[in-house]
Design an enzyme around this catalytic site. Structure first.
Site, mmCIF file in Angstrom:
data_model
loop_
_atom_site.group_PDB
_atom_site.id
_atom_site.type_symbol
_atom_site.label_atom_id
_atom_site.label_comp_id
_atom_site.label_asym_id
_atom_site.label_seq_id
_atom_site.Cartn_x
_atom_site.Cartn_y
_atom_site.Cartn_z
ATOM 1 N N ALA A 149 2.866 6.552 -13.800
ATOM 2 C CA ALA A 149 3.721 5.526 -14.409
ATOM 3 C C ALA A 149 3.943 4.368 -13.442
ATOM 4 C CB ALA A 149 5.059 6.141 -14.793
ATOM 5 N N TYR B 264 3.889 9.464 -10.861
ATOM 6 C CA TYR B 264 3.055 8.629 -9.996
ATOM 7 C C TYR B 264 2.254 7.643 -10.836
ATOM 8 C CZ TYR B 264 -0.880 7.470 -6.923
ATOM 9 O OH TYR B 264 -1.841 6.811 -6.206
ATOM 10 N N ASN C 55 0.798 -1.219 0.000
ATOM 11 C CA ASN C 55 0.000 0.000 0.000
ATOM 12 C C ASN C 55 0.840 1.285 0.000
ATOM 13 O OD1 ASN C 55 -2.440 1.745 1.039
ATOM 14 N ND2 ASN C 55 -0.863 1.951 2.609
ATOM 15 N N HIS C 56 2.103 1.209 0.436
ATOM 16 C CA HIS C 56 2.903 2.431 0.625
ATOM 17 C C HIS C 56 3.154 3.154 -0.698
ATOM 18 C CE1 HIS C 56 5.781 -0.684 -0.533
ATOM 19 N NE2 HIS C 56 6.466 0.300 -1.094
ATOM 20 N N ILE C 57 3.350 4.457 -0.623
ATOM 21 C CA ILE C 57 3.817 5.242 -1.780
ATOM 22 C C ILE C 57 4.819 6.274 -1.285
ATOM 23 C CG2 ILE C 57 1.977 5.082 -3.503
ATOM 24 C CD1 ILE C 57 0.772 7.650 -2.248
ATOM 25 N N ILE D 132 -9.379 9.785 -2.468
ATOM 26 C CA ILE D 132 -9.798 9.688 -1.070
ATOM 27 C C ILE D 132 -9.041 10.762 -0.300
ATOM 28 C CG2 ILE D 132 -9.681 8.227 1.004
ATOM 29 C CD1 ILE D 132 -9.709 5.961 -1.425
ATOM 30 N N ASN D 133 -9.767 11.590 0.400
ATOM 31 C CA ASN D 133 -9.122 12.720 1.062
ATOM 32 C C ASN D 133 -8.375 12.279 2.311
ATOM 33 O OD1 ASN D 133 -8.311 15.127 2.097
ATOM 34 N ND2 ASN D 133 -10.372 15.856 2.629
ATOM 35 N N THR D 134 -7.060 12.252 2.198
ATOM 36 C CA THR D 134 -6.243 11.976 3.384
ATOM 37 C C THR D 134 -5.563 13.269 3.847
ATOM 38 O OG1 THR D 134 -4.413 11.313 1.977
ATOM 39 C CG2 THR D 134 -5.817 9.556 2.781
ATOM 40 N N LYS E 228 1.977 3.380 -11.095
ATOM 41 C CA LYS E 228 0.746 2.615 -10.897
ATOM 42 C C LYS E 228 0.421 1.767 -12.137
ATOM 43 C CE LYS E 228 -0.244 3.789 -6.654
ATOM 44 N NZ LYS E 228 -0.133 2.800 -5.593
HETATM 45 N N1 NDP Z 1 -5.496 8.961 -1.181
HETATM 46 C C1 NDP Z 1 -5.950 8.807 -2.398
HETATM 47 O O1 NDP Z 1 -6.683 9.607 -2.934
HETATM 48 C C2 NDP Z 1 -5.582 7.601 -3.176
HETATM 49 C C3 NDP Z 1 -4.641 6.691 -2.750
HETATM 50 N N2 NDP Z 1 -4.349 5.593 -3.524
HETATM 51 C C4 NDP Z 1 -3.360 4.618 -3.104
HETATM 52 O O2 NDP Z 1 -3.584 4.246 -1.763
HETATM 53 C C5 NDP Z 1 -2.350 3.922 -1.145
HETATM 54 C C6 NDP Z 1 -2.209 4.705 0.144
HETATM 55 O O3 NDP Z 1 -2.295 6.076 -0.143
HETATM 56 P P1 NDP Z 1 -2.494 7.171 1.003
HETATM 57 O O4 NDP Z 1 -3.026 6.520 2.214
HETATM 58 O O5 NDP Z 1 -3.217 8.288 0.403
HETATM 59 O O6 NDP Z 1 -0.978 7.601 1.227
HETATM 60 P P2 NDP Z 1 -0.315 8.299 2.481
HETATM 61 O O7 NDP Z 1 0.666 9.266 1.915
HETATM 62 O O8 NDP Z 1 -1.310 8.762 3.458
HETATM 63 O O9 NDP Z 1 0.485 7.093 3.171
HETATM 64 C C7 NDP Z 1 1.620 6.585 2.586
HETATM 65 C C8 NDP Z 1 2.240 5.584 3.524
HETATM 66 O O10 NDP Z 1 3.450 5.116 2.945
HETATM 67 C C9 NDP Z 1 4.529 5.347 3.865
HETATM 68 N N3 NDP Z 1 5.725 5.703 3.110
HETATM 69 C C10 NDP Z 1 5.985 6.857 2.444
HETATM 70 N N4 NDP Z 1 7.193 6.802 1.897
HETATM 71 C C11 NDP Z 1 7.714 5.607 2.208
HETATM 72 C C12 NDP Z 1 8.943 4.969 1.938
HETATM 73 N N5 NDP Z 1 9.899 5.564 1.231
HETATM 74 N N6 NDP Z 1 9.151 3.730 2.425
HETATM 75 C C13 NDP Z 1 8.211 3.113 3.153
HETATM 76 N N7 NDP Z 1 7.018 3.640 3.440
HETATM 77 C C14 NDP Z 1 6.783 4.881 2.988
HETATM 78 C C15 NDP Z 1 4.057 6.497 4.753
HETATM 79 O O11 NDP Z 1 4.619 6.480 6.036
HETATM 80 P P3 NDP Z 1 6.016 7.164 6.412
HETATM 81 O O12 NDP Z 1 5.983 8.551 5.891
HETATM 82 O O13 NDP Z 1 6.044 7.038 7.881
HETATM 83 O O14 NDP Z 1 7.050 6.310 5.767
HETATM 84 C C16 NDP Z 1 2.581 6.160 4.880
HETATM 85 O O15 NDP Z 1 2.390 5.213 5.879
HETATM 86 C C17 NDP Z 1 -1.262 4.259 -2.167
HETATM 87 O O16 NDP Z 1 -0.857 3.088 -2.823
HETATM 88 C C18 NDP Z 1 -1.956 5.197 -3.136
HETATM 89 O O17 NDP Z 1 -1.398 5.124 -4.394
HETATM 90 C C19 NDP Z 1 -4.968 5.382 -4.712
HETATM 91 C C20 NDP Z 1 -5.880 6.261 -5.177
HETATM 92 C C21 NDP Z 1 -6.261 7.426 -4.457
HETATM 93 C C1 0GV Z 2 -9.832 10.654 -15.532
HETATM 94 C C2 0GV Z 2 -9.438 11.650 -14.519
HETATM 95 C C3 0GV Z 2 -10.353 12.831 -14.370
HETATM 96 C C4 0GV Z 2 -9.321 10.975 -13.211
HETATM 97 C C5 0GV Z 2 -8.478 11.815 -12.384
HETATM 98 C C6 0GV Z 2 -8.408 11.210 -11.056
HETATM 99 C C7 0GV Z 2 -7.301 11.876 -10.298
HETATM 100 C C8 0GV Z 2 -7.649 13.314 -10.083
HETATM 101 C C9 0GV Z 2 -7.099 11.139 -9.002
HETATM 102 C C10 0GV Z 2 -6.921 9.634 -9.298
HETATM 103 C C11 0GV Z 2 -5.873 9.157 -8.365
HETATM 104 C C12 0GV Z 2 -5.659 10.241 -7.414
HETATM 105 C C13 0GV Z 2 -4.367 10.343 -6.597
HETATM 106 C C14 0GV Z 2 -3.909 9.059 -6.053
HETATM 107 O O1 0GV Z 2 -4.052 8.024 -6.650
HETATM 108 C C15 0GV Z 2 -3.168 9.046 -4.838
HETATM 109 C C16 0GV Z 2 -2.900 10.165 -4.150
HETATM 110 C C17 0GV Z 2 -1.950 10.079 -3.014
HETATM 111 C C18 0GV Z 2 -2.463 10.773 -1.802
HETATM 112 O O2 0GV Z 2 -1.486 10.797 -0.778
HETATM 113 C C19 0GV Z 2 -2.903 12.183 -2.149
HETATM 114 C C20 0GV Z 2 -3.950 12.140 -3.206
HETATM 115 C C21 0GV Z 2 -3.497 11.480 -4.497
HETATM 116 C C22 0GV Z 2 -2.451 12.361 -5.055
HETATM 117 C C23 0GV Z 2 -4.657 11.352 -5.496
HETATM 118 C C24 0GV Z 2 -4.960 12.688 -6.188
HETATM 119 C C25 0GV Z 2 -6.082 12.596 -7.181
HETATM 120 C C26 0GV Z 2 -5.865 11.514 -8.210
HETATM 121 C C27 0GV Z 2 -4.675 11.846 -9.084
#
Ligand code: NDP
Ligand code: 0GV
Length: 379
Positions: free
Chosen positions: A251, A249, A185-187, A284-286, A253
């Site tokens: 790329a 990002y 799940n990490h990014i 998803i708003n985090t 995914k």
């Molecule tokens: N939020 C969204 O809108 C969306 C999220 N996603 C996906 O959901 C997943 C979670 O996203 P989200 O919860 O928003 O992300 P967050 O940024 O909230 O959390 C990321 C997590 O990864 C950890 N992390 C960051 N860098 C590293 C690193 N170098 N090594 C190990 N761990 C690391 C962070 O902890 P720490 O900093 O302590 O290392 C944290 O626990 C991702 O895969 C994202 O692509 C997909 C679509 C939309």
């Molecule tokens: C066809 C298009 C209109 C769809 C666009 C959807 C775009 C806007 C959506 C799809 C995936 C989304 C990002 C995502 O996957 C993960 C993260 C990491 C998180 O820490 C902060 C939010 C962030 C950047 C999301 C931002 C909004 C994105 C780019």
């Protein structure tokens, strides 16, 4: 949310559960976000198994009502909705006593997934970089009823870390006999802006967001084969459709999609009974999103999210039009092929057109810059 999911009958229930875990947890995180703290990097691990605290005594973060933001996020995800496990009955008991690794569990979606698993009484190993946050999450997991919870802190940028995590898992779970589920799940940090030409940054992000997923899978696979377990890969709409400001990002995914979808086929051919689930999440708003350098405030964000399904539809229109019968499409085309490409328009057999912004779509442009001239058309 689309769950691209291969399952087999034997571990049916467990796999169904992995498909359900994500949307619920993802929704919950919309309300629970705190601001990001500074991160510590270390390779320390900490055990916090111990006695189990009251289970479900307090409503956890996931128990709160969903916010509008989270509903719209889920709504967008539903564009991709395709559960093939919907008919399978699932209940929290299915994960009771299961041994699960969750990466990126110190915040956001990973943290909420950990809480859900804790309520389901799983054994948890959580990873991320920030030890202080992991400690708190582990404590909370134990309060919520986790069978055991511990963490390993370190960075996935470090190519040896995935093996460390799995070795840790192996050691601590030796008496429990292995691993049932790996949730990747990490990014790493991404800037959401025009691509600035920094190849090093793309390489680094590929290392964190993609290669470490592969490395974790390789290290965990022997245990997962043994338990006929599951791999859950958290991905994004950005791994399905290109959108502006997310080139690097996106790329990473897309890479996940290619690798794990392919691996799933190989598992089927080889009769490896390990399921692979790709979770395609919408926004998803985090609380962390800034686009083009601007931190979005909540009201702006809600508006933006409410319109997101519409944006999706608009951006998909060119793709849809390419599925129309050739003759009808042709009537909408400008006669000169150069015009067609300059407008991101439709040309038969050109894959690039898919997902291109429709003419007039309200996307930001670089001030005053003209689009690059289209290549010369050679007959
Ligand atoms: N939020 C969204 O809108 C969306 C999220 N996603 C996906 O959901 C997943 C979670 O996203 P989200 O919860 O928003 O992300 P967050 O940024 O909230 O959390 C990321 C997590 O990864 C950890 N992390 C960051 N860098 C590293 C690193 N170098 N090594 C190990 N761990 C690391 C962070 O902890 P720490 O900093 O302590 O290392 C944290 O626990 C991702 O895969 C994202 O692509 C997909 C679509 C939309
Ligand atoms: C066809 C298009 C209109 C769809 C666009 C959807 C775009 C806007 C959506 C799809 C995936 C989304 C990002 C995502 O996957 C993960 C993260 C990491 C998180 O820490 C902060 C939010 C962030 C950047 C999301 C931002 C909004 C994105 C780019």
């Amino acid at each position: 949310m689309k769950v691209s999911h291969w399952k087999k009958n034997k571990n049916h229930a467990l796999k169904a559960q992995s498909a359900r875990l994500l949307p619920a947890a993802a929704c919950a995180c919309a309300e629970e976000r705190g601001p990001l703290e500074g991160s510590e990097r270390s390779g320390k691990s900490q055990s916090a198994g111990g006695p189990r605290a009251r289970r479900g005594a307090q409503p956890g973060p996931g128990a709160r009502p969903q916010s509008t933001l989270c509903r719209t996020g889920t709504l967008t995800g539903l564009h991709w909705a395709c559960w093939d496990t919907r008919s399978v009955p699932s209940s929290p008991e299915m994960l009771r006593g299961k041994r699960v690794i969750v990466t990126g569990a110190s915040s956001g979606i990973g943290e909420q997934v950990a809480y859900h698993l804790a309520r389901m009484e799983a054994h948890l190993l959580l990873t991320a970089r920030t030890e202080a946050k992991l400690q708190k999450v582990v404590e909370r997991c134990l309060e919520l009823g986790a069978a055991s919870a511990r963490y390993v802190s370190g960075s996935m940028e470090d190519t040896t870390f995935p093996a460390v995590v799995v070795r840790e898992k192996l050691l601590c779970f030796l008496m429990l006999g292995g691993l049932d589920m790996l949730i990747l799940n990490h990014i790493g940090y991404s800037y959401f802006n025009y691509f600035n030409g920094d190849v090093g940054q793309v390489r680094k992000l590929l290392e964190t967001n993609f290669l470490s997923y592969v490395a974790m899978t390789v290290s965990a696979l022997p245990m997962l084969k043994e338990s006929e377990g599951s791999i859950v890969v958290v991905s994004s709409v950005a791994g399905k459709i290109g959108s502006p400001f997310a080139a690097s990002y996106s790329a990473t995914k897309f890479a996940l999609e290619g690798f794990f979808s392919s691996l799933r086929h190989e598992f089927i051919i080889d009769k490896v009974n390990v399921s692979i689930t790709l979770c395609i999440l919408g926004y998803i708003n985090t609380g962390k999103l800034s686009i083009a350098g601007r931190k979005l405030q909540t009201p702006q964000l809600s508006r933006w999210c409410l319109w997101q399904p519409l944006h999706l539809t608009l951006l998909l229109l060119p793709s849809l039009s390419s599925w129309l019968p050739r003759k009808r499409r042709a009537s909408h085309l400008p006669r000169h092929p150069q015009h067609a490409s300059a407008q991101g328009g439709v040309r038969a057999g050109n894959h690039q057109e898919r997902g291109a912004a429709p003419a007039g779509a309200a996307l930001p442009t670089r001030g005053g810059e003209q689009p690059a001239p289209p290549p010369e058309h050679s007959p």
